[in-house]
Design a protein around this motif. Structure first.
Motif, PDB file in Angstrom:
ATOM      1  N   ILE A  37      -3.132 -19.457  19.285  1.00 23.18           N
ATOM      2  CA  ILE A  37      -3.471 -17.363  19.039  1.00 23.18           C
ATOM      3  C   ILE A  37      -3.086 -17.379  21.362  1.00 23.18           C
ATOM      4  N   ASP A  38      -3.739 -17.799  21.586  1.00 21.97           N
ATOM      5  CA  ASP A  38      -4.197 -17.796  22.862  1.00 21.97           C
ATOM      6  C   ASP A  38      -2.379 -17.548  23.733  1.00 21.97           C
ATOM      7  N   ALA A  39      -1.925 -18.385  22.767  1.00 22.90           N
ATOM      8  CA  ALA A  39      -0.653 -18.972  23.313  1.00 22.90           C
ATOM      9  C   ALA A  39       0.508 -17.749  22.771  1.00 22.90           C
ATOM     10  N   GLY A  40      -0.275 -16.514  22.013  1.00 22.86           N
ATOM     11  CA  GLY A  40       0.218 -15.651  21.790  1.00 22.86           C
ATOM     12  C   GLY A  40       1.700 -16.294  20.539  1.00 22.86           C
ATOM     13  N   ALA A  41       1.434 -16.696  19.464  1.00 24.08           N
ATOM     14  CA  ALA A  41       1.709 -17.180  18.311  1.00 24.08           C
ATOM     15  C   ALA A  41       1.771 -16.428  17.535  1.00 24.08           C
ATOM     16  N   THR A  42       2.641 -15.964  16.376  1.00 20.27           N
ATOM     17  CA  THR A  42       2.929 -14.862  15.934  1.00 20.27           C
ATOM     18  C   THR A  42       3.027 -15.161  14.143  1.00 20.27           C
ATOM     19  N   HIS A  43       3.206 -17.087  14.709  1.00 23.42           N
ATOM     20  CA  HIS A  43       3.138 -18.021  12.941  1.00 23.42           C
ATOM     21  C   HIS A  43       2.409 -19.244  12.930  1.00 23.42           C
ATOM     22  N   ILE A  44       1.144 -19.474  12.852  1.00 19.70           N
ATOM     23  CA  ILE A  44       0.700 -20.628  12.722  1.00 19.70           C
ATOM     24  C   ILE A  44       0.544 -21.070  11.435  1.00 19.70           C
ATOM     25  N   GLN A  45       0.702 -22.482  11.530  1.00 20.34           N
ATOM     26  CA  GLN A  45       0.738 -23.566  10.200  1.00 20.34           C
ATOM     27  C   GLN A  45      -0.089 -24.242  10.197  1.00 20.34           C
ATOM     28  N   ILE A  46      -0.993 -24.393   9.016  1.00 20.33           N
ATOM     29  CA  ILE A  46      -1.827 -25.660   9.331  1.00 20.33           C
ATOM     30  C   ILE A  46      -1.998 -26.674   8.284  1.00 20.33           C
ATOM     31  N   SER A 189      -0.089 -20.328   7.168  1.00 21.93           N
ATOM     32  CA  SER A 189       0.032 -21.005   5.866  1.00 21.93           C
ATOM     33  C   SER A 189      -0.944 -21.752   6.180  1.00 21.93           C
ATOM     34  N   PHE A 190      -1.496 -21.940   4.792  1.00 22.61           N
ATOM     35  CA  PHE A 190      -2.438 -23.636   5.061  1.00 22.61           C
ATOM     36  C   PHE A 190      -2.393 -24.261   3.457  1.00 22.61           C
ATOM     37  N   TYR A 191      -2.071 -25.457   4.452  1.00 22.33           N
ATOM     38  CA  TYR A 191      -1.782 -26.697   3.208  1.00 22.33           C
ATOM     39  C   TYR A 191      -3.280 -27.391   3.017  1.00 22.33           C
TER      40      TYR A 191
END
Ligand code: ADP
Ligand code: MG
Length: 609
Positions: A37-46, A189-191
């Motif tokens: 988030i601090d790196a400015g991401a707009t999509h994060i997948q876990i 997204s979370f898997y």
């Protein structure tokens, strides 16, 4: 004698320090996602595997790192986020201590791939237990991908300290919720292994809440959120509070300040007190409240795992918060939502002759002083109440519920006699198809039929769970129960009890079940809704399997199966209900503390004439 003080080797010192920041898989997830988030991401997948023990992967489309920065990032106190102590007071980013990556690398096997947009090639680094094994130039997408494998591989004591997969997954989901609720504009997204658990598109706070908590009960969440909003020069408060009728034993409650989750017991009180009288003492409202304040006026706890935050203007903010919640609850009361559930609604007769309507007469005793009055609480002891009756009718045998139903339907000689004795005993009157009124020695007894039956069934279900003797009813066309992953964790704990009550499930893969058998008490209502409601209630006791779980299951089933307000009862049915109620040890209150009966004493009644 030689000197005995020596410096710890770096690897040991790092492991010790890591223990502060990284306590369990959930802490790794939190640190990595906050960095994204601090790196400015707009999509994060876990992606997690085995509750994060063997794998935690976080992939973002943020700004990435240069090769040098990628290597530096693992050094303790390496951070790009603050450069002087002054900055500490105006922190707006999530991380700032530069400790997380160093800590993770000290206790796990880490693989990092990262590339900045302006670089043609990215870098890959493999590091484990603080030792760099590999560093090479690679092709990869813009952004950063972290792969954390075998957490605590080199710290067996820590590994043993971890709880069951269910508990660890629960912690992971909690961290996940705390983050996604303040970043609704970022998609997540979370898997769990190959299974998709969450797919959260960018949205606003309200939709994000509904997407997370209303996964299986969307309507419930869409109906209940009231917005709160207030803006002062001390604080701006925004968010949502749940309508009182959606309060639950374990409510979903979140405070955030400047985009960060916080716990604040004092502000929590302000919210709860605003609901004064609107909800049961045992229940609590859902809320999601976001504060924005000048960072200079709060002391964010520098400790990375602590969530308590001190506010400079705590009392003033308390009042502002309290007023904001009250205001939105007030608005809601003036304009009630359209709700077809009539339970508890005031029964307005439609055929009243307006001319005959007179204002109600009130009377009071001007000499009455509550402090000197020798008023005694009436004792609700059945034997005393029915003191007039024959001895043999006073002892009420606990009757099986099935028997109760057959009293009304089957006419064996024996039962016929029973009905007669019951009839001979009392004439009851059913008021508004809701209350049973019956004369007793000391006055007039008024019983709420639905609550009474809830108590009876609750006691019965608990005894079924203890004695393992429920009747199951096979279902011809099984309904499917699809659960969210965290609901499934709770559901699995409930399964043994549900089986004892006559329910029968078949697992269709993860988080999904076919309902093949139900308790013989489940009425015509949707079994799926009933089970979802049970899960909701059981959330109170999800942490440990205890008698609390039995009780919450028994209560939900009892509430669902009970005779409802509005249902007409015959005199025999009323008598049977009364008998069975008084056979219950605690017949004055429902299991959740609602009053079942009240008595108008003969004295009170006389005074009215
Ligand atoms: P902190 O977040 O407190 O600065 P961390 O150890 O978490 O410390 O991270 C160290 C540094 O690594 C960060 O300051 C940041 O510059 C860089 N970094 C970590 N994760 C990412 C990421 N996902 N994208 C870009 N930079 C990152
Ligand atoms: Mg960080």
């Amino acid at each position: 004698m030689s000197d005995i003080i020596h410096l710890l080797p770096d690897s040991v010192a790092n492991q010790i320090a890591a223990g502060e920041v990284i306590q369990r898989p959930a802490s790794v997830l939190k640190e990595l996602v906050e960095n994204s988030i601090d790196a400015g991401a707009t999509h994060i997948q876990i992606v997690i595997k085995d509750a994060g023990r063997t794998l935690i992967q976080v992939v973002d489309n943020g700004k990435g790192m240069s090769e040098t920065d990628a290597r530096m990032a693992f050094e303790r106190h390496a951070t790009s986020k603050i450069s002087s102590a002054d900055d500490l007071f105006s922190i707006r980013t999530m991380g700032f201590r530069g400790e997380a990556l160093a800590s993770i690398a000290a206790v796990a096997q880490v693989e990092l791939r990262t590339r900045r947009e302006e670089d043609e090639l990215g870098v890959m680094i493999e590091i484990a237990g603080t030792r760099v094994f590999k560093q090479e130039v690679v092709h990869c997408d813009t952004g950063t991908a972290f792969l954390i494998k075998n957490l605590f591989f080199n710290v067996p004591a820590r590994r043993r300290f971890l709880k069951s997969d269910n508990v660890e997954k629960g912690h992971i989901l909690n961290e996940f919720y705390r983050i996604v609720l303040v970043n609704p504009d970022i998609s997540f997204s979370f898997y769990d292994a190959d299974e998709e658990i969450f797919q959260l598109p960018p949205s606003n706070v309200k939709v994000r809440i509904e997407n997370i908590f209303g996964k299986n009960a969307k309507k419930r969440w869409q109906q209940q959120l009231l917005s709160i909003e207030t803006d002062t020069n001390l604080v701006s408060i925004k968010g949502y509070v749940g309508k009182p009728e959606f309060a639950q034993k374990t409510a979903v409650q979140y405070f955030f300040v400047n985009g960060r989750y916080m716990r604040h017991p004092y502000f929590h009180k302000a919210v709860i007190m605003a609901y004064n009288q609107m909800i049961q003492a045992t229940e609590s409202p859902n809320y999601f409240i976001y504060f924005e304040v000048d960072p200079q006026t709060i002391d964010i706890n520098i400790h990375p795992t602590k969530t308590e935050i001190k506010f400079e203007n705590e009392q003033a903010i308390w009042s502002i918060l309290s007023a904001a919640v009250k205001e939105s609850l007030g608005k809601f009361n003036v304009v009630p939502s359209i709700d077809f559930d009539q339970e508890g609604a005031i029964d307005i007769p439609t055929n009243v002759n307006i001319e005959n309507v007179r204002p109600p007469q009130t009377s009071f005793n001007p000499n009455y002083n509550p402090f000197t009055s020798n008023y005694k609480r009436p004792t609700l002891d059945w034997e005393q109440l029915y003191g007039d009756f024959e001895k043999k009718e006073k002892t009420v045998e606990p009757v099986d519920e099935l028997e109760f139903q057959s009293v009304i339907t089957t006419e064996t000689v024996e039962q016929q006699q029973k009905i007669e004795t019951v009839e001979a005993r009392a004439e009851n009157f059913q008021f508004k198809n809701r209350y049973i009124l019956t004369g007793i020695k000391s006055g007039l007894l008024m019983i709420d039929q639905q609550r009474a039956h809830t108590r009876i069934l609750f006691d019965l279900f608990l005894s079924q769970m203890e004695n393992q003797k429920a009747v199951s009813q096979q279902v011809l066309f099984p309904e499917i129960l699809d659960l969210s992953p965290d609901d499934d964790l709770i559901f699995e704990q409930m399964l043994p009890d549900l089986n004892l009550l006559g329910f029968d499930f078949e697992k269709n893969g993860s988080n999904s079940y076919s309902i093949k058998g139900v308790s013989s008490y489940t009425g015509t209502a949707s079994v799926e809704n009933l089970l979802l409601e049970m899960i909701d209630k059981a959330k109170t006791t999800a942490e440990e399997i205890s008698s609390g779980l039995h009780e919450s299951i028994a209560l939900t089933l009892a509430e669902s199966a009970s005779v409802k307000s509005g249902q007409r009862l015959t005199n025999e049915e009323m008598n049977d209900l009364i008998d069975r109620l008084f056979a219950c040890e605690n017949h004055n209150y429902t299991p959740d503390g609602k009053k079942i009966m009240t008595i108008f004493t003969a004295d009170e009644l006389e005074k009215r004439f």
